[in-house]
Design a protein around this motif. Structure first.
Motif, PDB file in Angstrom:
ATOM      1  N   GLY A   1      52.294  35.268  43.997  1.00 19.87           N
ATOM      2  CA  GLY A   1      50.952  35.042  44.511  1.00 19.87           C
ATOM      3  C   GLY A   1      49.863  35.068  43.451  1.00 19.87           C
TER       4      GLY A   1
ATOM      5  N   GLN B   1      50.551  46.094  45.167  1.00 18.59           N
ATOM      6  CA  GLN B   1      49.709  45.171  44.397  1.00 18.59           C
ATOM      7  C   GLN B   1      49.271  45.796  43.083  1.00 18.59           C
ATOM      8  OE1 GLN B   1      48.438  41.755  45.614  1.00 18.59           O
ATOM      9  NE2 GLN B   1      48.616  41.828  43.384  1.00 18.59           N
TER      10      GLN B   1
ATOM     11  N   ASP C   1      47.692  33.814  40.186  1.00 16.06           N
ATOM     12  CA  ASP C   1      47.261  32.497  39.722  1.00 16.06           C
ATOM     13  C   ASP C   1      48.233  31.976  38.672  1.00 16.06           C
ATOM     14  OD1 ASP C   1      45.069  32.687  41.348  1.00 16.06           O
ATOM     15  OD2 ASP C   1      43.673  33.275  39.767  1.00 16.06           O
TER      16      ASP C   1
ATOM     17  N   HIS D   1      41.837  42.457  42.026  1.00 15.06           N
ATOM     18  CA  HIS D   1      41.797  40.989  42.100  1.00 15.06           C
ATOM     19  C   HIS D   1      41.150  40.521  43.410  1.00 15.06           C
ATOM     20  CE1 HIS D   1      44.951  39.839  38.824  1.00 15.06           C
ATOM     21  NE2 HIS D   1      43.921  40.508  38.368  1.00 15.06           N
ATOM     22  N   VAL D   2      40.302  41.376  43.967  1.00 16.37           N
ATOM     23  CA  VAL D   2      39.455  41.025  45.107  1.00 16.37           C
ATOM     24  C   VAL D   2      38.042  41.400  44.673  1.00 16.37           C
ATOM     25  CG1 VAL D   2      38.928  41.408  47.542  1.00 16.37           C
ATOM     26  CG2 VAL D   2      41.309  41.514  46.760  1.00 16.37           C
TER      27      VAL D   2
ATOM     28  N   LYS E   1      44.122  39.376  48.863  1.00 19.98           N
ATOM     29  CA  LYS E   1      43.330  38.209  48.520  1.00 19.98           C
ATOM     30  C   LYS E   1      41.893  38.387  49.012  1.00 19.98           C
ATOM     31  CE  LYS E   1      46.895  36.033  46.825  1.00 19.98           C
ATOM     32  NZ  LYS E   1      46.982  35.792  45.369  1.00 19.98           N
TER      33      LYS E   1
END
Length: 343
Positions: free
Chosen positions: A157, A119, A159, A85-86, A341
């Motif tokens: 965290g 994560q 979305d 997700h980066v 992030k």
């Protein structure tokens, strides 16, 4: 998946079949990829008999021979990609971390290695449309790093759209942000993370074998195992095998451990993510003296090697050091309360 008839293999009677099954060898494929010594110790039969059993299993499972490049390409289409997700990091990895591969993430203390494992334990459970693999996670904890509270932070965290999707998929009533709803969502995520604390190197190796059993048990379930994390891979080996006199034994055990982890990845189409400690190379006069522990054995066995290093504040530099089909490169990410992030 129906179990293979092990008694049809030469030299395998009911008692031997039971011993093999008890020790995780329930299919032709699992026997086919074993070594004669490993099978001999497990089933209490001679190495010659073990070799015959393995050869027969290879024929029955139709593995061990040559195949065309087109067949390899077709098989590789099964490989899944797990997103960080980066975007910049995913681009480095050609779309994310691959199943059927070992990805090693190394760096000094505080560089964010354990943040990555936490994560990914969240991301793997997301739908494929949201960068996940619709599966559960096995977490082998060697340094007492696993924290459910951190999983909570990372779920919050995500979305709002992804949280809404997960609430619907898990049949949890409520809205994103509602405290009772988020507590129920956290519990659901934690239910699919199987954590075991390794107390020493031998226990860690045993847990890798147990991980293979757990992956097999969940293979046809709603939440198959899709990620195996080891945080960290080398801590116990480094502490227990000290000095050059014990280096050879350490490397042999580490090599065996890596092969067990690789077996989980290949047999069950799992992402294997390991973190690694580093040491400073005093002979390095130029560039970064930081080197990963584990030597050539780990270097050769890791399909992807990634180096994390600290930058200003919450920034981390992610460097792809080695990959079979990708160019080296760097990306920047942030480690924040809500997880990893983009910059």
């Amino acid at each position: 998946m129906a179990e293979d008839d092990l008694e049809s293999l030469p030299g395998v009677g009911p008692a031997t079949a039971d011993k093999l099954t008890e020790n995780g060898f329930e299919s032709y494929q699992s026997i086919a990829v074993a070594s004669p010594g490993e099978l001999s110790n497990t089933a209490d039969v001679g190495e010659s008999t073990s070799a015959d059993v393995i050869n027969a299993a290879r024929e029955a499972a139709d593995i061990g021979g040559f195949e065309t490049g087109a067949t390899v390409l077709e098989r590789r289409e099964r490989i899944g990609k797990l997103s960080w997700h980066v975007d910049d990091v995913d681009e480095l990895l050609g779309g994310g971390m691959e199943t059927q591969s070992i990805t090693e993430v190394y760096g000094e203390f505080g560089s964010g290695k354990s943040q990555v494992t936490h994560q990914m334990s969240v991301n793997v459970q997301l739908s494929k449309e949201n960068g996940g693999l619709d599966g559960g996670c096995i977490f082998i904890d060697t340094e007492d790093t696993f924290r459910p509270e951190r999983i909570d932070d990372m779920i919050r965290g995500l979305d709002d759209d992804i949280i809404a999707d997960e609430l619907e998929r898990r049949e949890i009533e409520g809205a994103p942000g509602d405290e009772d709803t988020m507590e129920e969502l956290l519990e659901s995520f934690l239910d699919h993370i199987h954590v075991a604390k390794a107390f020493n190197a031998n226990h860690q190796m045993l847990l890798a074998e147990k991980a293979l059993e757990l992956a097999r048990e969940h293979e046809d379930s709603e939440w198959p195992i899709q990620l195996l994390c080891v945080d960290s891979l080398t801590a116990h080996f480094r502490a227990e095998y000290i000095g050059r006199g014990e280096l050879a034994e350490r490397q042999q055990k580490l090599n065996k451990h890596l092969h067990e982890l690789d077996k989980v990845g290949n047999l069950h189409n799992v992402v294997v993510l390991v973190t690694n400690q580093v040491a400073s190379n005093p002979d390095s006069y130029f560039g970064d003296p930081t080197q990963p522990i584990g030597g050539n054995i780990l270097g050769h066995k890791s399909t992807f090697r990634m180096y994390l290093r600290k930058s200003k504040g919450d920034k981390r530099i992610v460097r792809l050091v080695d990959a079979p089909n990708l160019a080296d490169g760097e990306a920047v990410m942030r480690v924040q309360d809500g997880g990893l992030k983009p910059e």
